[in-house]
Write a protein that holds these residues in place. Structure first.
Motif, PDB file in Angstrom:
ATOM      1  N   TYR A 118       0.864  -1.186   0.000  1.00  0.00           N
ATOM      2  CA  TYR A 118       0.000   0.000   0.000  1.00  0.00           C
ATOM      3  C   TYR A 118       0.896   1.230   0.000  1.00  0.00           C
ATOM      4  N   ARG A 119       0.879   1.989  -1.089  1.00  0.00           N
ATOM      5  CA  ARG A 119       1.711   3.184  -1.217  1.00  0.00           C
ATOM      6  C   ARG A 119       0.909   4.286  -1.888  1.00  0.00           C
ATOM      7  N   SER A 120       1.128   5.515  -1.464  1.00  0.00           N
ATOM      8  CA  SER A 120       0.489   6.702  -2.059  1.00  0.00           C
ATOM      9  C   SER A 120      -1.024   6.549  -2.162  1.00  0.00           C
ATOM     10  N   ALA A 122      -2.923   3.829  -2.363  1.00  0.00           N
ATOM     11  CA  ALA A 122      -3.488   2.763  -3.196  1.00  0.00           C
ATOM     12  C   ALA A 122      -2.728   1.463  -2.986  1.00  0.00           C
ATOM     13  N   TYR A 123      -3.430   0.338  -3.208  1.00  0.00           N
ATOM     14  CA  TYR A 123      -2.775  -0.962  -3.249  1.00  0.00           C
ATOM     15  C   TYR A 123      -2.070  -1.053  -4.602  1.00  0.00           C
ATOM     16  N   ARG A 124      -0.777  -1.394  -4.571  1.00  0.00           N
ATOM     17  CA  ARG A 124       0.026  -1.373  -5.787  1.00  0.00           C
ATOM     18  C   ARG A 124       0.847  -2.648  -5.953  1.00  0.00           C
ATOM     19  N   VAL A 125       1.159  -2.957  -7.217  1.00  0.00           N
ATOM     20  CA  VAL A 125       2.149  -3.988  -7.512  1.00  0.00           C
ATOM     21  C   VAL A 125       3.491  -3.296  -7.319  1.00  0.00           C
ATOM     22  N   ALA A 126       4.159  -3.612  -6.203  1.00  0.00           N
ATOM     23  CA  ALA A 126       5.397  -2.925  -5.818  1.00  0.00           C
ATOM     24  C   ALA A 126       6.641  -3.733  -6.158  1.00  0.00           C
ATOM     25  N   GLY A 127       6.465  -5.004  -6.499  1.00  0.00           N
ATOM     26  CA  GLY A 127       7.599  -5.847  -6.847  1.00  0.00           C
ATOM     27  C   GLY A 127       7.174  -6.909  -7.843  1.00  0.00           C
ATOM     28  N   TYR A 128       8.115  -7.308  -8.693  1.00  0.00           N
ATOM     29  CA  TYR A 128       7.859  -8.306  -9.720  1.00  0.00           C
ATOM     30  C   TYR A 128       9.041  -9.256  -9.763  1.00  0.00           C
ATOM     31  N   THR A 129       8.797 -10.534  -9.564  1.00  0.00           N
ATOM     32  CA  THR A 129       9.843 -11.550  -9.636  1.00  0.00           C
ATOM     33  C   THR A 129       9.380 -12.647 -10.589  1.00  0.00           C
ATOM     34  N   TYR A 130      10.272 -13.033 -11.496  1.00  0.00           N
ATOM     35  CA  TYR A 130       9.934 -14.053 -12.486  1.00  0.00           C
ATOM     36  C   TYR A 130      11.142 -14.961 -12.675  1.00  0.00           C
ATOM     37  N   GLY A 131      10.906 -16.248 -12.682  1.00  0.00           N
ATOM     38  CA  GLY A 131      11.961 -17.216 -12.953  1.00  0.00           C
ATOM     39  C   GLY A 131      11.434 -18.277 -13.903  1.00  0.00           C
ATOM     40  N   TYR A 132      12.288 -18.775 -14.764  1.00  0.00           N
ATOM     41  CA  TYR A 132      11.869 -19.792 -15.731  1.00  0.00           C
ATOM     42  C   TYR A 132      12.997 -20.792 -15.936  1.00  0.00           C
TER      43      TYR A 132
END
Length: 191
Positions: A118-120, A122-132
């Motif tokens: 929760y920033r500014s 609003a609920y936000r996507v604050a991080g993105y992690t992807y592995g393949y």
């Protein structure tokens, strides 16, 4: 006697209407895939965050304030069969981690984790992690870990060392995310 039958029929119709309305609302009539509780917005009250499987290949994200307010984001996470179920967890700072995955079907396996904060206001996507990784080509692996709040991250390809990167992505409101949101270009080093 006829008035009693009419009243009974009216009550039955009203109950049926309420039940029909409830099942048509998001969050009712859906299976809960995962659920966690945390004070995500730091207001001193716990919110319940759930993933709801609505039967269409996606899982809706539901944030419920214990006192009644609800926020629903349709098709927030991808959901498949066994080994492809999304999950929720809470990290040490109280942010919610939403993980989607394919760890069971085909040769191309992947795991994606979104950090919700929760920033500014609003609920936000604050991080993105992807592995393949590819189950047949052991060199075809990679990962990407982006902090969307400070524009920094790390990428690695083919089991190589992590490389620090900077990016121009920002923390987006969760309402702007869906399971169809593409992998950020800065992460697509394997192409």
């Amino acid at each position: 006697m006829q008035n009693r039958n009419w009243i009974r029929a009216l009550k039955t119709s009203a109950i049926s209407l309420v039940l029909t309305t409830m099942t048509a609302l998001p969050g009712f009539g859906a299976d809960i895939v995962a659920s966690v509780e945390t004070d995500l917005n730091n207001d001193g009250r716990v919110e319940r965050i759930s993933l709801l499987h609505t039967g269409d290949g996606g899982a809706d994200l539901l944030i419920e304030h214990i006192r009644g307010a609800r926020l629903i984001v349709p098709d927030f996470a991808w959901i498949g069969g066994i080994g492809q179920e999304p999950s929720l967890s809470v990290n040490a700072s109280g942010s919610v981690l939403v993980t989607s995955q394919n760890e069971s079907v085909g040769r191309n396996r992947w795991v994606q984790t979104l950090t919700i904060a929760y920033r500014s206001g609003a609920y936000r996507v604050a991080g993105y992690t992807y592995g393949y990784y590819d189950t047949l080509d052991l060199q075809a692996t990679g990962s990407c870990d982006l902090n969307l709040l400070n524009a920094k991250g790390f990428v690695s390809v083919q089991n190589g060392a992590q490389q620090a990167i900077q990016h121009q992505l920002g923390a987006m409101p969760i309402a702007e995310w869906s399971m169809d949101t593409p992998i950020p270009e800065v992460c697509r080093l394997w192409e």
